[in-house]
Design a protein around this motif. Sequence first.
Motif, PDB file in Angstrom:
ATOM      1  N   THR A   7      -4.533  -3.874  -1.165  1.00 51.42           N
ATOM      2  CA  THR A   7      -4.009  -5.152  -1.638  1.00 51.42           C
ATOM      3  C   THR A   7      -3.268  -5.002  -2.963  1.00 51.42           C
ATOM      4  O   THR A   7      -3.600  -4.134  -3.765  1.00 51.42           O
ATOM      5  CB  THR A   7      -5.151  -6.159  -1.859  1.00 51.42           C
ATOM      6  N   PRO A   8      -2.284  -5.881  -3.212  1.00 52.62           N
ATOM      7  CA  PRO A   8      -1.665  -5.919  -4.535  1.00 52.62           C
ATOM      8  C   PRO A   8      -2.641  -6.494  -5.550  1.00 52.62           C
ATOM      9  O   PRO A   8      -3.514  -7.297  -5.208  1.00 52.62           O
ATOM     10  CB  PRO A   8      -0.466  -6.852  -4.369  1.00 52.62           C
ATOM     11  N   ASP A  29       9.381   5.663   2.825  1.00 54.70           N
ATOM     12  CA  ASP A  29       9.897   6.869   2.179  1.00 54.70           C
ATOM     13  C   ASP A  29       8.780   7.806   1.749  1.00 54.70           C
ATOM     14  O   ASP A  29       8.833   9.019   1.988  1.00 54.70           O
ATOM     15  CB  ASP A  29      10.748   6.505   0.960  1.00 54.70           C
ATOM     16  N   LEU A  30       7.743   7.260   1.121  1.00 54.83           N
ATOM     17  CA  LEU A  30       6.652   8.096   0.621  1.00 54.83           C
ATOM     18  C   LEU A  30       5.902   8.771   1.765  1.00 54.83           C
ATOM     19  O   LEU A  30       5.514   9.943   1.655  1.00 54.83           O
ATOM     20  CB  LEU A  30       5.701   7.259  -0.238  1.00 54.83           C
ATOM     21  N   CYS A  31       5.690   8.054   2.860  1.00 54.64           N
ATOM     22  CA  CYS A  31       5.014   8.657   4.016  1.00 54.64           C
ATOM     23  C   CYS A  31       5.877   9.761   4.623  1.00 54.64           C
ATOM     24  O   CYS A  31       5.361  10.827   4.987  1.00 54.64           O
ATOM     25  CB  CYS A  31       4.691   7.596   5.066  1.00 54.64           C
ATOM     26  N   LYS A  32       7.171   9.514   4.712  1.00 56.67           N
ATOM     27  CA  LYS A  32       8.070  10.521   5.280  1.00 56.67           C
ATOM     28  C   LYS A  32       8.081  11.789   4.420  1.00 56.67           C
ATOM     29  O   LYS A  32       8.045  12.898   4.946  1.00 56.67           O
ATOM     30  CB  LYS A  32       9.488   9.945   5.389  1.00 56.67           C
ATOM     31  N   LYS A  68      -0.211   4.764  -3.597  1.00 57.46           N
ATOM     32  CA  LYS A  68      -0.314   3.615  -4.486  1.00 57.46           C
ATOM     33  C   LYS A  68       0.320   3.892  -5.846  1.00 57.46           C
ATOM     34  O   LYS A  68       0.986   3.030  -6.416  1.00 57.46           O
ATOM     35  CB  LYS A  68      -1.778   3.211  -4.643  1.00 57.46           C
ATOM     36  N   GLY A  69       0.155   5.099  -6.353  1.00 56.22           N
ATOM     37  CA  GLY A  69       0.713   5.440  -7.659  1.00 56.22           C
ATOM     38  C   GLY A  69       2.230   5.491  -7.646  1.00 56.22           C
ATOM     39  O   GLY A  69       2.898   4.860  -8.477  1.00 56.22           O
ATOM     40  N   LYS A  70       2.792   6.234  -6.720  1.00 51.47           N
ATOM     41  CA  LYS A  70       4.255   6.371  -6.653  1.00 51.47           C
ATOM     42  C   LYS A  70       4.930   5.059  -6.273  1.00 51.47           C
ATOM     43  O   LYS A  70       5.979   4.722  -6.805  1.00 51.47           O
ATOM     44  CB  LYS A  70       4.659   7.452  -5.649  1.00 51.47           C
ATOM     45  N   SER A  71       4.327   4.313  -5.343  1.00 56.84           N
ATOM     46  CA  SER A  71       4.961   3.053  -4.943  1.00 56.84           C
ATOM     47  C   SER A  71       4.956   2.051  -6.095  1.00 56.84           C
ATOM     48  O   SER A  71       5.932   1.324  -6.279  1.00 56.84           O
ATOM     49  CB  SER A  71       4.289   2.469  -3.706  1.00 56.84           C
ATOM     50  N   SER A  72       3.888   2.014  -6.884  1.00 55.18           N
ATOM     51  CA  SER A  72       3.881   1.091  -8.024  1.00 55.18           C
ATOM     52  C   SER A  72       4.916   1.510  -9.064  1.00 55.18           C
ATOM     53  O   SER A  72       5.598   0.658  -9.639  1.00 55.18           O
ATOM     54  CB  SER A  72       2.495   0.980  -8.642  1.00 55.18           C
ATOM     55  N   HIS A  90       0.262  -1.305 -13.146  1.00 60.15           N
ATOM     56  CA  HIS A  90      -0.759  -1.344 -12.103  1.00 60.15           C
ATOM     57  C   HIS A  90      -0.384  -2.449 -11.123  1.00 60.15           C
ATOM     58  O   HIS A  90      -0.699  -3.610 -11.357  1.00 60.15           O
ATOM     59  CB  HIS A  90      -2.147  -1.606 -12.678  1.00 60.15           C
ATOM     60  N   PHE A  91       0.273  -2.087 -10.045  1.00 59.48           N
ATOM     61  CA  PHE A  91       0.677  -3.094  -9.066  1.00 59.48           C
ATOM     62  C   PHE A  91      -0.414  -3.337  -8.037  1.00 59.48           C
ATOM     63  O   PHE A  91      -0.626  -4.456  -7.598  1.00 59.48           O
ATOM     64  CB  PHE A  91       1.972  -2.656  -8.363  1.00 59.48           C
ATOM     65  N   TRP A  92      -1.120  -2.276  -7.619  1.00 62.33           N
ATOM     66  CA  TRP A  92      -2.133  -2.379  -6.567  1.00 62.33           C
ATOM     67  C   TRP A  92      -3.519  -2.584  -7.166  1.00 62.33           C
ATOM     68  O   TRP A  92      -3.834  -2.080  -8.229  1.00 62.33           O
ATOM     69  CB  TRP A  92      -2.138  -1.114  -5.712  1.00 62.33           C
TER      70      TRP A  92
END
Length: 142
Positions: A7-8, A29-32, A68-72, A90-92
């Motif tokens: 969750t955010p 992108d991060l999963c790829k 979570k770290g890279k996406s935030s 801290h987005f998540w």
Amino acid sequence: MYLIVFTPKYRRKQIYNQLRADIQQNIRDLCKWKGVEIIERHMMPDHIHLLLSIPPKMSISSFMGYLKGKSSLMIFDRHANLKYKYGNRHFWARGYYVDTVGRNKKQIQEYIKKQLEEDQLADQMSLKEYTDPFTGSKNTKA
């Protein structure tokens, strides 16, 4: 395969809806980049469902830390106003839910697919009564 829900931190629907497309692209992108296959995904207003196939050489906790770290960081870089509004990058929210998926893969895929329909139905439901149940007349207080 793993079912992951996270969750955010700030569950403000207007912010989340504005960032929805960016969050989806960041996760893809991060999963790829890590070689993780997204089997099914759905974004709710207050959480995200992912059905992922993570390579056995990678631990779930390290992947989730990365995701979570890279996406935030990507979100705060693209939307600089958020870091001043909410600070600390801290987005998540802390934590996430993980469950292994085996023979029930199809049921979980269907559950994630149907989340959109259930979410739309929940938005359409209203607690307001437009007609007075006792008199049958139009309710002006609704």
